[in-house]
Design an enzyme around this catalytic site. Structure first.
Site, PDB file in Angstrom:
ATOM      1  N   PRO A 213       0.624  -1.099  -0.118  1.00 17.28           N
ATOM      2  CG  PRO A 213      -0.194  -0.935   2.286  1.00 17.28           C
ATOM      3  CD  PRO A 213       0.506  -2.185   1.348  1.00 17.28           C
ATOM      4  NE  ARG A 214       3.175   4.467  -3.977  1.00 19.37           N
ATOM      5  CZ  ARG A 214       3.374   4.901  -5.185  1.00 19.37           C
ATOM      6  NH1 ARG A 214       2.787   4.260  -6.346  1.00 19.37           N
ATOM      7  NH2 ARG A 214       3.813   6.175  -5.504  1.00 19.37           N
ATOM      8  CD  GLN A 215       1.902   8.702  -0.822  1.00 17.71           C
ATOM      9  OE1 GLN A 215       2.509   9.286  -0.255  1.00 17.71           O
ATOM     10  NE2 GLN A 215       2.713   8.309  -2.146  1.00 17.71           N
ATOM     11  N   GLY A 217       3.943   4.187   4.965  1.00 17.43           N
ATOM     12  CA  GLY A 217       5.367   4.120   5.470  1.00 17.43           C
ATOM     13  C   GLY A 217       5.750   2.617   5.626  1.00 17.43           C
ATOM     14  N   GLY A 220       7.425   0.941   0.226  1.00 17.35           N
ATOM     15  CA  GLY A 220       7.105   0.472  -1.094  1.00 17.35           C
ATOM     16  C   GLY A 220       8.016   0.812  -2.386  1.00 17.35           C
ATOM     17  CB  SER A 221       9.685   4.027  -3.186  1.00 19.77           C
ATOM     18  OG  SER A 221       8.495   4.802  -3.270  1.00 19.77           O
ATOM     19  CB  SER A 222      13.260   1.107  -0.732  1.00 21.74           C
ATOM     20  OG  SER A 222      12.607   0.854   0.451  1.00 21.74           O
ATOM     21  CB  ALA A 223       9.860  -2.959  -1.834  1.00 18.71           C
ATOM     22  CG  ASP A 268      12.517   2.093   5.188  1.00 19.46           C
ATOM     23  OD1 ASP A 268      12.658   2.014   6.476  1.00 19.46           O
ATOM     24  OD2 ASP A 268      11.980   3.023   4.510  1.00 19.46           O
TER      25      ASP A 268
END
Length: 449
Positions: A213-215, A217, A220-223, A268
């Site tokens: 899920p976005r936004q 914490g 998700g981006s680093s994954a 992260d």
């Protein structure tokens, strides 16, 4: 890469190195004069092998010699004839013309911060864990041209209406994960060039999928960046020796901060590279000496039932924008003391995990949140986050923020109350799940890790 030691046809056990030199050398003009010196010291022709000249030049004369890692499967060591070259040329031409290669698919997992300071940018300590509930998956397939495939939901270029564009852009941002793939590829090429690693002239198509899920914490981006890097390393045969795990975490952070100006820290990326339950010490001494901290995987057997809840619409989740870092840099005693206390709580939690003292861990998680609340204030934490915290406490559960806001992670040792709490969160419009820890040692499946 500078070559500091060279052994010509070493005996078994003479060296642990797996690097072998192929038969291509470039010699500078001022190095050629050394050849006559070498020959004069080798009156017998048996000692006049070119490899022995190289060994003498590097080991005894300590000339600066540099090598480049080649990605191919060279085995042309020793007595080599034309037939050996022909065999390898046939092998690679057949590979290019034959059946298409199998796709490479890699996953990286969402993470929850279970203990420690709210950001690893304070030279503190944290404990975080990857969870199998949510993941990002990247697939790489060798193709004639290099293609980055937009995700149909996260990277749309067509919309049903202006309202749809507004809703999707508010939730997903701009260009979703596509920019993450592109930035990772750019940074990977740059890294290999600087490290003297030659990449094969192969192209590929990259596509990604994610259910993180976005936004809220959960990293998700680093994954997505982490999974992309795994694919590139496999495709180009880049090993842990070429890109060790601590450096890999730094690499992923650089992709986001340097290339995309995303505000982020190391925690992260470290836990997504190491995977599992990881204790991290980012002390100033370690960071300045090594460029990375101390990262220690922890035992994951018999973990208690952690749970996670997040806002279904995180757009007003009260993402934490505060002046705490500025206060820390300016030496404010209240913040300095809080960061020291976060580190103490993390060390105590590490002992609780070791002793499987879950009631103690419950206390520490609650203390961790209250400490965070004391320096960030309720206004900064936001009403959505505080609502979830108060709801969890009604059921006697430990609760804290696992990241930058929009989600809460907790530990409820009473199974009956855990079921009641799930219902209450769902009725409050939140998504609730019991965490499935991702343990890399127990989950090594196929080509995904």
């Amino acid at each position: 890469i500078r070559v500091t030691r060279f052994l010509e046809k070493p005996q078994e056990g003479q060296t642990a190195s797996q690097l072998a030199s192929v038969v291509f050398y470039c010699i500078q003009r001022d190095t050629l004069s050394y050849m006559s010196d070498f020959l004069s010291q080798q009156p017998q022709t048996v000692g006049r092998a070119f490899g022995q000249f190289w060994e003498w030049l590097i080991n005894e004369k300590q000339r600066h010699v540099f090598g480049m890692k080649l990605p191919t499967g060279f085995q042309l060591i020793g007595q080599v004839g034309l037939s050996d070259y022909t065999k390898w040329l046939t092998h690679y031409s057949t590979k290019q013309q034959g059946s298409p290669a199998k796709p490479i698919t890699c996953r990286s997992y969402a993470r929850v911060g279970l203990m420690g300071n709210p950001s690893d940018g304070f030279n503190g300590k944290t404990i975080a864990m990857t969870i199998a509930n949510f993941w990002a998956e990247v697939t790489l397939l060798e193709t004639q041209t290099l293609v980055l495939v937009p995700h149909p939901l996260n990277d749309p270029t067509e919309f049903g209406s202006l309202q749809d564009l507004f809703c999707i852009s508010r939730k997903e941002g701009y260009l979703g994960g596509l920019r993450l793939l592109q930035a990772t590829c750019k940074k990977f090429y740059q890294f290999c060039s600087k490290q003297g690693i030659a990449l094969t002239k192969q192209n590929f198509t990259l596509k990604y999928d994610t259910n993180i899920p976005r936004q809220v914490g959960l990293a998700g981006s680093s994954a997505i960046v982490s999974a992309t890097l795994k694919c590139l390393m496999k495709f180009y045969n880049i090993t842990d020796n070429d890109l060790p795990k601590p450096i890999r975490a730094n690499f992923i952070l650089d992709v986001e901060t340097d290339e995309l100006s995303i505000t982020a820290g190391l925690q992260d990326r470290v836990v997504q590279v190491y995977e599992g339950l990881v204790y991290m010490d980012f002390s100033k001494e370690l960071m300045e000496e090594h460029g990375f901290g101390a990262y220690i995987p922890m035992d994951m057997s018999e973990l208690p039932p952690f749970w996670l809840a997040y806002l279904s619409d995180p757009s007003d989740s009260g993402r934490i924008h505060s002046n705490v870092r500025q206060r820390w840099l300016s030496g404010e005693l209240l913040v300095i003391e809080a960061m020291r206390r976060f580190a103490e709580l993390t060390d105590q939690a590490r002992m609780a995990f070791r002793d499987k003292d879950w009631s103690r861990l419950v206390q520490l998680m609650d203390q961790n949140f209250e400490l965070r609340r004391s320096i960030y204030t309720d206004d900064c934490l936001g009403p959505g986050n505080l609502k979830m915290v108060e709801l969890a406490r009604q059921f006697g559960s430990a609760v804290k923020l696992p990241g930058s806001g929009g989600a809460v992670v907790g530990l409820c040792l009473d199974q009956a109350r855990l079921v009641e709490m799930r219902r209450a969160f769902q009725e409050a419009g939140c998504v609730f799940c019991v965490i499935s820890p991702y343990n890399p040692s127990a989950s090594a499946v196929g080509g995904q890790h």
